[in-house]
Write an enzyme that holds these catalytic residues in place. Sequence first.
Site: not given
Ligand SMILES: [Zn+2]
Length: 708
Positions: A496-497, A500, A503
């Site tokens: 998940h992290e 980010h 991105h």
């Molecule tokens: Zn998040």
Amino acid sequence: MSERGTLHIKAVVWVIAAACAAMPAAAQQFGPDNPFYVASTLPFQAPPFDKIKDTDYQPAIEAGIAQQRQEIEAIANNPAAPDFANTILAYEKSGQLLRRVRTVFNGVTQADTNPALQAVDKAEAPKLSAAEDAIVLNPKLFARVQAIHGKREHVDAQQKRLVEVTYDHFVHAGANLAEADKTRLKEINGQISVLTNAFKDRLLAATKAGGFVTTDRASLAGLTDGQIAAAAQAAKRSGQPGYLIQLQNTTQQPVLQMLTDRDTRKAIFENSWNRTERGGDTDTRDTIAQIAKLRAERAKLPGFPSFAAWKIEDQMAKTPDAALKLMDALVGPATAKATGEAKDIQSLIDSQGGGFKLAAYDWEFYADQVRKAKYDLDEAQVRPYFELNTVLKDGVFYAATLLYGITFKERTDIPVYNPDVRVFEVTDADGKPLALFYCDYFKRDSKGGGAWTSSFVSASKLMGTKPVVYNVANFQKPAPGEPALISEGDVRTMFHEFGHALHAMFASVDYPDLSGNIPRDFVEMPSQFNEHWRDDPQVFAHYARHYKTGAPMPAELVAKMHRAEGFNQGYALTEELTAAELDMQWHLLPADAPVQSPDAFEAAALKKTKLTLDAVPPRYRSTYFQHIWSGGYSAGYYAYLWSEMLDDDAYGWFTQHGGLTRANGDRFRAMVLSKGSSEDFEPMYEKWRDGKPTIDGLLQERGLVESK
Ligand SMILES: [Zn+2]
């Protein structure tokens, strides 16, 4: 914050500030021996943590505020006619010192704080917020921005977008109001800030006062000896006899899953449910009703029908109606699934001769028994297959290499703020340097809870900077020399992290303000999207190997793990939806609506949105819904569901187009991940996806419909 138990903060802040009366004392001490004085000379302008001392931050922040104030004054008072270069670009370039120190300060205060840093934070926060107000409400500066926005003389698409974003930011903050309305706006902002603080204080006191106290050890049957000892300690610390079970911020309390005594479960649940509705200093009902009223009034000043309309205008959804449409579409499938789950639980209660009807405080206790009977999954069985370093290199990095062609090399020569932090240089598919990536995975006392991602340096062609990005989490640190065997949830958090982080690393934009500033309802898309790859058979087989033998996870264990994922999703989605609908209904109130009575309002709102299952209460009740009254998620709680719709929809596109391939990854990077906020999000996404996103993927992932 994410509803999967982790906290996510992206570098999306408008790092702008200015205007303090005289040069403060601290700023005078700011000179060339301060490590923030000039841009870092380390690779990628990495922060020189080997030179930064706690005492360097405050003078650098104050000097940064003063410097930007001068820069803003120079732009606002420029005798030349306003144009893109002398106004928008100059504004974009302003505040570099402040940006430099704030990104590092924010990172360190969240991940490795101490009383000295907390004192600086407390002293500087109001100055920073006043400085930002002084910029956005500066009439001369706004007049120039407005003139350029009116003329649209700027040439390329990114410049046009930057003008739009800058103008909208000023307008959103109230820059084009008449003087009387600006005065009223400042008054309302001041009142809301007082009420918000009152809400926080009352909620804190209520949560403390709402703890369940008993001297009867037998009433805590079902808890482990360790938990009972902790409850005895907690009672002792608070000067009470016996045992104290403290409240968590959600409606449901984790101990309800284990407590066998139904009366105890009921008492704890009621303490939770009524925590902020008992009169006196812990009651928040009047406070939230007044906040809602003032927010509606504030939104009306620039002409919005509701606070929600004002707040969502610059999000991907754009209107409350779009957010409501998504939520309304989920209500039927979510409540149908939850109703089925309730039936399973009722059967179990009946088969045990319970003789009562399932209540909210029974749900977790019996759901846990259903889970064990149905799936028989023990977490201790899976941990040996999830060794942190292997998950990172052979899972998280491996998937990114397959999708985007990027590669990773650890660097031990870059200074870090804590010895737990590791640094990797990321090289692009074409062999060129792309970014620095820091990871800081282990829990420690100086770190805030949850997991998050942010940047020390943002990507910008204008500034000639490449991204320096970090992931922070709170995994259990192993004893020295022992391997870090993490949970399935931790593996999910790492993917998940890192989503980010990708991105931020892929942002390929000219201007710093177009690389961050991602709307709340889009920001969790790339991260939740990246979670999907942890289950991809090729990726999973590559990282999920026994830490001693290297053997792959046995097929039956993998299957068991995947089956267990769909469990209780009807309940989980319904409680989240219920909270999201409550948030939206409060913030749809028009300015002329009377001050509401929260209990009556809540009941009517839930009836109106068809969320009335007694056994499935909202994840947060109105009166203790911290996210929306003091946490920045006002009219924004829907964003979790919106991002989830997008990430499952995006993953569905990949599945339909050959799954994990470089071609698919490169296309996604080029059309979505590299864009930062340089394009409007809805058309950007729809162009990549070749159509509008649907909720089909979300319903499948949650197990609410049969997989195709
Ligand atoms: Zn998040």
